[in-house]
Design an enzyme around this catalytic site. Structure first.
Site: not given
Ligand code: URA
Length: 434
Positions: A82, A161, A168, A183, A187
């Site tokens: 990621h 999220d 946010r 967040s 995931k």
């Protein structure tokens, strides 16, 4: 339990319990807690912070707000990768095939671009015919067959999220380490991988501008992944200028192909080999990250990674012939040049402006529903440290609409700073947190 007391407690700097964080996440996702109370709690968290235990508990509650994917049908140690978001970051398209060519199963869910950063799903869909909506069984079968599949993240993964991120975004509470950790990691933990390699971007084109902040974020995410029993590694990497030379969708795929052919820009190649090395190590296919890197280099130089990319594109319905003729991806897209009005050395290229220029050209969307022009983007002909003479070509903007391309050139122009001395060259990988 009620929301007022939870907001009050955090406002006073106290620690929230598992039950309180769960109450908030479930209530907000389910619609019983209104935006104004959720926003007040987010702001209290922004100022008071979350300690490591609260961060873990918030992450866990968000992860269980929707589907948690079971990848047990896939053989081997599944490694997820990621990136915290950057400009020109096409590394998934390079490291996925490299890691898979080295025997690491990669079952990846990726996002679309929003704002000035791009998303892997949009890039993959720039390949004619490529499908990112494979049904679950097909997704798992493909990973077992060829070792690699990439699909779009469904709305059922960590829906908390999705809702919280949107809130946010409009309440100035995005850039908080605990909230970003929860967040991203909610995931990742819901996506079913056994190990996670994180690319934490640091610099003017990233959420974390300084190295110290990026290290704090990286360590926070590593701690959460490790506490959940997953091997988690974070690389802190430079995002002070766009990664590589291509920013857009089709042109980023072209650059990824070039990199898999061994002819990519130095920064993308170096970052991809390092990330892949850690993925191979995390996937138990090498005893050290250094040995993992050697395997990654071999997969690249032998052409095995490129072949894996072709298999992957074909399996998902795309045209594998694009590796032979990548130019087909941009077809007859129009071009507009950006030429320098100055002579000197390029001392900076603001990634944010280049990302926005690509978006203005048509590569990005302002709302999730906006269509994108896959051919739109910007190709940088010069990078930081290059010497230019007045009139030299700095970049070329691609895209179907001339009006959009002109707007993009105007945005890109302000990205550049010039001087008389080349800035010190930064390494692309700044630090590794294990
Ligand atoms: N990326 C995410 O998914 N969430 C954040 O909060 C920041 C970056």
């Amino acid at each position: 339990m009620n929301m007022y007391d939870i907001i009050y407690k955090k406002r006073e700097g106290e620690t929230l319990s598992r039950e309180e964080l769960q109450y908030f996440v479930e209530g907000y996702t389910g619609g019983s807690i209104p935006d104004y109370q959720a926003a007040a709690l987010l702001m209290a968290i922004f100022f008071r912070g979350l300690d490591p235990k609260e961060t873990f508990l918030l992450t866990d509650a968000m992860r269980h707000s929707g589907d948690v994917i079971d990848l047990s049908a896939v053989h081997g140690v599944k490694v997820d990768k990621h990136s915290t978001g950057g400009v020109g970051d096409k590394t998934t398209l390079v490291v996925g095939p490299i890691a898979a060519a080295c025997g690491v199963p990669v079952a990846k869910m990726s996002g679309r671009g929003l704002g000035f950063t791009g998303g892997t799903v949009d890039k993959m869909e720039a390949i004619p015919g490529f499908r990112t909506d494979l049904p679950r069984e097909e997704f798992l079968a493909q990973v077992n067959q060829i070792g690699l599949a990439v699909i779009g993240q469904t709305a059922k993964i960590a829906p908390a999220d999705k809702k919280l991120y949107a809130l946010r975004d409009v309440t100035a509470t995005v850039d908080n380490i605990g909230l970003i950790t929860a967040s991203i990691m909610s995931k990742k933990l819901a996506s079913g991988g056994d190990a996670i390699v994180l690319d934490v971007k640091c610099g003017k084109g990233a959420f974390m501008e300084t190295e110290d902040e990026a290290i704090l974020l990286g360590q926070s995410m590593v701690d959460i992944g490790t506490a959940d029993g997953k091997k988690t590694i974070a690389l802190i990497t430079d995002m002070n200028q766009p990664l590589g030379r291509a920013v857009g969708n089709s042109i980023e795929v072209m650059e990824a192909i070039q990199t898999l052919q061994g002819e990519g820009p130095e920064d993308i190649t170096e970052l991809s080999l390092t990330l892949a090395g850690y993925m191979i190590y995390a996937g138990d296919k090498a005893t050290t990250p250094e040995k993992g890197r050697e395997l990654a280099e071999e997969a690249l130089s032998s052409g095995r990674a490129l072949h894996k990319f072709e298999q992957f594109v074909k399996a998902q319905g795309g045209d594998p012939g694009i590796t032979k003729e990548p130019k087909r991806l941009i077809g007859e897209a129009g071009t507009t040049e950006l030429r320098t009005k100055q002579t000197g050395i390029i001392t900076g290229i603001q990634a944010r402006n280049i990302g926005m220029a690509s978006q203005h050209a048509g590569a990005g969307r302002e709302t999730k529903e906006d269509p994108i022009d896959p051919t739109a983007g910007i190709l940088l002909h010069q990078k930081v440290g290059d010497q230019v003479e007045k009139g030299d070509l700095l970049a070329v903007v691609y895209g179907a609409s001339e009006e959009k391309r002109v707007k993009a050139v105007e945005e890109a122009e302000v990205a550049y700073t010039f001087g008389t001395k080349a800035p010190e060259k930064r390494p692309i990988v700044i630090k590794v947190l294990v």
